[in-house]
Each structure stands twice: as structure tokens, then as C-alpha cells.
Write an enzyme that holds these catalytic residues in place. Structure first.
Site, PDB file in Angstrom:
ATOM      1  N   GLN A   8      21.248  -8.321 -22.487  1.00  0.00           N
ATOM      2  CA  GLN A   8      21.639  -9.287 -23.515  1.00  0.00           C
ATOM      3  C   GLN A   8      22.899 -10.043 -23.160  1.00  0.00           C
ATOM      4  O   GLN A   8      23.636  -9.671 -22.251  1.00  0.00           O
ATOM      5  CB  GLN A   8      21.859  -8.557 -24.841  1.00  0.00           C
ATOM      6  CG  GLN A   8      22.914  -7.472 -24.758  1.00  0.00           C
ATOM      7  CD  GLN A   8      23.124  -6.765 -26.097  1.00  0.00           C
ATOM      8  OE1 GLN A   8      24.146  -6.939 -26.740  1.00  0.00           O
ATOM      9  NE2 GLN A   8      22.142  -5.993 -26.525  1.00  0.00           N
ATOM     10  N   HIS A  53      25.895 -12.823 -25.454  1.00  0.00           N
ATOM     11  CA  HIS A  53      26.304 -13.348 -26.758  1.00  0.00           C
ATOM     12  C   HIS A  53      26.830 -14.771 -26.593  1.00  0.00           C
ATOM     13  O   HIS A  53      27.399 -15.116 -25.564  1.00  0.00           O
ATOM     14  CB  HIS A  53      27.357 -12.438 -27.374  1.00  0.00           C
ATOM     15  CG  HIS A  53      26.941 -11.008 -27.389  1.00  0.00           C
ATOM     16  ND1 HIS A  53      25.925 -10.538 -28.187  1.00  0.00           N
ATOM     17  CD2 HIS A  53      27.347  -9.938 -26.651  1.00  0.00           C
ATOM     18  CE1 HIS A  53      25.748  -9.252 -27.956  1.00  0.00           C
ATOM     19  NE2 HIS A  53      26.591  -8.858 -27.025  1.00  0.00           N
ATOM     20  N   GLU A  70      32.991  -8.544 -27.327  1.00  0.00           N
ATOM     21  CA  GLU A  70      33.030  -7.107 -27.584  1.00  0.00           C
ATOM     22  C   GLU A  70      33.725  -6.369 -26.457  1.00  0.00           C
ATOM     23  O   GLU A  70      33.746  -6.810 -25.312  1.00  0.00           O
ATOM     24  CB  GLU A  70      31.613  -6.547 -27.842  1.00  0.00           C
ATOM     25  CG  GLU A  70      30.593  -6.871 -26.780  1.00  0.00           C
ATOM     26  CD  GLU A  70      29.142  -6.602 -27.219  1.00  0.00           C
ATOM     27  OE1 GLU A  70      28.849  -6.684 -28.426  1.00  0.00           O
ATOM     28  OE2 GLU A  70      28.313  -6.321 -26.351  1.00  0.00           O
ATOM     29  N   HIS A 125      24.700  -8.410 -19.935  1.00  0.00           N
ATOM     30  CA  HIS A 125      25.024  -6.990 -19.825  1.00  0.00           C
ATOM     31  C   HIS A 125      23.929  -6.109 -20.415  1.00  0.00           C
ATOM     32  O   HIS A 125      23.109  -6.553 -21.211  1.00  0.00           O
ATOM     33  CB  HIS A 125      26.359  -6.674 -20.503  1.00  0.00           C
ATOM     34  CG  HIS A 125      26.431  -7.087 -21.951  1.00  0.00           C
ATOM     35  ND1 HIS A 125      26.693  -8.383 -22.329  1.00  0.00           N
ATOM     36  CD2 HIS A 125      26.286  -6.392 -23.112  1.00  0.00           C
ATOM     37  CE1 HIS A 125      26.702  -8.458 -23.655  1.00  0.00           C
ATOM     38  NE2 HIS A 125      26.456  -7.259 -24.157  1.00  0.00           N
ATOM     39  N   ARG A 136      18.491 -11.828 -26.160  1.00  0.00           N
ATOM     40  CA  ARG A 136      17.964 -10.782 -25.278  1.00  0.00           C
ATOM     41  C   ARG A 136      17.058 -11.373 -24.210  1.00  0.00           C
ATOM     42  O   ARG A 136      16.349 -12.347 -24.449  1.00  0.00           O
ATOM     43  CB  ARG A 136      17.191  -9.747 -26.096  1.00  0.00           C
ATOM     44  CG  ARG A 136      18.068  -9.025 -27.108  1.00  0.00           C
ATOM     45  CD  ARG A 136      17.279  -7.963 -27.881  1.00  0.00           C
ATOM     46  NE  ARG A 136      18.073  -7.498 -29.005  1.00  0.00           N
ATOM     47  CZ  ARG A 136      18.100  -8.114 -30.186  1.00  0.00           C
ATOM     48  NH1 ARG A 136      17.355  -9.175 -30.394  1.00  0.00           N
ATOM     49  NH2 ARG A 136      18.862  -7.658 -31.149  1.00  0.00           N
TER      50      ARG A 136
END
Ligand SMILES: [Zn+2]
Length: 408
Positions: free
Chosen positions: A97, A99, A134, A264, A283
């Protein structure tokens, strides 16, 4: 200040033991427990333990945003907690995935709204308008794939596997050993027709088996990851993608930061993950969930990432380890109470006003705020509102306490 009970999320890739043992609950559990959420996410808020019973953190923020978040945080982020803290326990690999950036999220959210895709539909990519940076700090040995490896090194890996079917792709990358080459190769693989993948992926698995059997060490981890992913997701283009990504093993206390566009996949291990309070995930494979390859390709950053680990900094004479990131939504640190500090009450100031989530990962600690105190054993968390003021800590044994605040 209150004890904060986290919300347990059960996903198939979780662990039946890790989270239960971390919080001191009976283990193994009936279902795999994947994540423990400490935040005010509308999907699964954490619970304040008050004298009058449990109360959702989300409700507390709605009722008194000024007292809970403070004026400065409200002015920057509105009346919501801008971060989400998770304990993550992966027994099996998670999806491949990335972001979006804030700009991409705003644009994507508006576009999917125009297309009339309900915000909670399984095929919706953008569930809010936020980016989702994140950080994961390992609690156990933590295995992951993150960011593209320099192209020349990926060529070496593919050559080492000795798979003739890979030759055209090795040549592609040899002809363009930069981010454009990586983009071309990744795009070729991720859009490869299934009948072709059903030939290529098994050939790569055979190469990985031979490589592991040969006792060669240089790419042993990479080859084993190919085998692990190929066994779980036969014929998935994500198995090939793993050949292009940095294969990382984090020791406890090491951390990985994933900015927008970083491709990642977490593979195995337990960690504390902190992110902006967003659900925006694109994804590319290794999952039964919704995959949107064109949208993933729009957001991916193919710049090779050679150094993706976060370098921690110590402050207050080593009493606190800070994990610096550029994310404005959160700041993560670990307060270490050991040596002479054990048995004494110590100051634990933060650099600005705002709320704090504290999570004890080792030992046990008493947290003293202006008008209250709570005891945190391993696996327990506390919510410190902006109004609770500066905290002091006392521990009778060596203790590690994660602290998450809003970023500077
Ligand atoms: Zn992610």
C-alpha cells in the site's frame, strides 16, 4: 486525566497472542487480534475510564473540545484529535500500500464524491481529505518492505535469483537505472495480465527456492520474503513488487517513517504505530481488500529511498527519546525511566500545550497531573487532556512509556 481502554481490531493477519499478552489478557484469543486503537477515530474510538463508567474519547472531545484539545490544537486541526495511536501485531503480511499527499487526498475525495461512490463503500479509496503519514516504532523484531531500492541494487537481486523469465525486466532496468526505470518496471508488473503472472511468479519462486537452498546469504532475506508472499498470494503481482522494495528488519526501538507515496508492506512483528487520523489507503496487492492500481500509480513516489529508518534523538539527558518526523499531526517519543530515576518523581514536560496519549510498554508507572493520578501497567494507556497540565512520572522499576502529542 483518565485511563484509556483501547479498541481491539480483529483482522485475519493479526496475532492470537501478541496483543493479549501485551495488555495482560487471556491468550491465545478466539480471533486474531491485529490492532489496538488509542484515539478518537469515529470508526472505533478508545474509552475513557471515569468514576461514572466508560465514556468514548470521541464524545469527550465533542463535549469539551477546548478543555480536551486546547485552543492551539483546535486552531490548527479543528475539534478532532489529529492523530491515531495503534499497537499493531502482524503474524502475516499486510497489503502492499501507499498513502496520498494532502493535495492528492483533497482531489481524490472530491472526485469520488462526484462519481457518487458512498464514503463507506468497499471500493472507495478516499474516505477523508487528509494525508496519512505514519511512523512505526518496533516493540519486537519487526519485518517490513518500504520504499523503492536503488535500481542498480534491484538488478543485482534479480540477477542473483537466476530466473531467465526475469531477463527482459532486468534489461529494462539496466537500460534506465533511475526512478523512471523503476516506474516503468513496477507499472509493467502491476498491470501484467493474470495468465502472464501465473507463469512469471512461479518462475521467480523457483529461483528464490534455489537461491535459499544454495546457502547464499546476500539476498537471503529478500528471497525468503518472495517465498513467504508467493505462498500466501499465489500469482499476485505484489510478490514481484517485493523485489524492488527495501527489505527492512527493525530491532526493538527502531522506527520507520512512511511519507506520502511510499510503497510499503508490513510483514511480521509488533510495534507502536502512529498516524494522521485518516483512512486513505491505496492498495496494490497482497490483500483480499479493494485494489486500485491506476490510483496507486498516481500517488507513488519512485525515488529510491536508501535511508528510511528514523534516527531518534535524545532529550532531557537521555530521559526521553524523540522520533522526529515532518508530520504536523503527531510527535512521538519514549520516556525511559531507569537508573537513578527509578523510585523518584520526575518531570515530563512537553514542548507545547495540547493533549497527550501515554502508553506503557515496559514496567509500570504512576502518572501525576494537576488534579489526578493514574497507574499504568504494561499495555495500559492514559489520556491527558490539554487542561490536565504538565505531568510528572514515578516508577518503581525500569519503565518505558510511549508519549504521543501533536507535532510542532
Ligand atoms: Zn500504511
Amino acid at each position: 486525566m483518565h485511563l484509556l481502554r483501547g479498541a481491539v481490531r480483529t483482522y485475519a493477519w493479526g496475532s492470537r497472542t501478541a496483543i493479549a499478552e501485551f495488555v495482560g489478557a487471556p491468550s491465545p484469543t478466539a480471533h486474531p487480534e491485529a490492532e489496538l486503537w488509542f484515539g478518537a477515530h469515529p470508526g472505533d474510538p478508545a474509552w475513557l475510564q471515569t468514576d461514572d463508567g466508560e465514556r468514548s474519547l470521541l464524545d469527550a472531545l465533542r463535549e469539551d473540545p477546548e478543555g480536551e484539545l486546547g485552543a492551539a490544537v483546535r486552531a490548527r486541526f479543528g475539534d478532532t484529535l489529529p492523530f491515531l495511536v495503534k499497537v499493531l501485531a502482524a503474524d502475516e503480511p499486510l497489503s502492499l500500500q501507499a498513502h496520498p499527499s494532502t493535495e492528492q487526498a483533497i482531489e481524490g475525495f472530491a472526485r469520488e464524491d462526484r462519481l457518487g461512490i458512498p464514503v463507506n463503500a468497499p471500493d472507495r479509496n478516499y474516505r477523508d481529505r487528509s494525508h496519512k503519514p505514519e511512523i512505526i516504532v518496533a516493540l519486537s523484531q519487526f519485518e517490513a518492505l518500504a520504499g523503492f531500492r536503488p535500481a542498480a541494487r534491484s538488478v543485482e537481486l534479480m540477477q542473483a535469483l537466476g530466473v531467465t523469465d526475469l531477463d527482459p525486466y532486468i534489461n529494462l532496468l539496466l537500460g534506465q537505472r533511475d526512478e523512471d526505470g523503476l516506474r516503468a518496471l513496477f507499472t509493467t508488473w502491476i498491470t501484467c495480465p493474470q495468465p502472464d503472472l501465473d507463469v512469471l511468479v512461479p518462475a521467480v519462486l523457483d529461483g528464490a527456492i534455489d537461491y535459499v537452498r544454495s546457502g547464499e546469504r546476500e539476498f537471503a532475506r529478500e528471497a525468503k520474503t518472495v517465498l513467504e508472499l508467493g505462498e500466501r498470494y499465489p500469482g499476485d503481482a505484489g510478490v514481484l513488487a517485493s523485489l524492488l522494495l527495501n527489505r527492512l528488519s527493525l530491532a526493538p526501538g527502531e522506527a520507520l517513517y512512511l511519507p506520502a507515496g511510499n510503497l510499503h508492506a508490513y510483514l511480521h512483528g509488533v510495534g507502536v504505530e502512529v498516524m494522521a487520523n485518516s483512512d486513505n489507503v491505496l492498495r496494490g496487492g497482497l490483500t483480499p481488500k479493494h485494489v486500485d492500481v491506476p490510483e496507486l500509480l498516481r500517488v507513488l513516489d519512485f525515488t529510491p529511498a536508501e535511508d528510511v529508518l528514523v534516527t531518534p534523538e535524545t532529550i532531557r539527558d537521555g530521559a526521553e527519546i524523540v522520533y522526529p518526523t515532518p508530520a504536523p499531526e503527531f510527535a512521538v517519543s519514549v520516556v525511559n525511566i531507569d537508573g537513578d530515576a527509578v523510585g523518584h518523581e520526575i518531570d515530563a514536560p512537553i514542548r507545547h500545550d495540547g493533549p497527550q496519549v501515554l502508553l506503557c510498554t515496559e514496567g509500570a508507572v504512576t502518572v501525576h497531573a494537576k488534579a489526578s493520578a493514574v497507574d499504568l501497567a504494561r499495555g495500559a494507556a492514559a489520556w491527558v487532556s490539554a487542561d490536565d497540565g504538565p505531568i510528572r512520572l514515578s516508577a518503581q522499576e525500569p519503565t518505558r512509556l510511549f508519549r504521543v502529542t501533536v507535532g510542532l
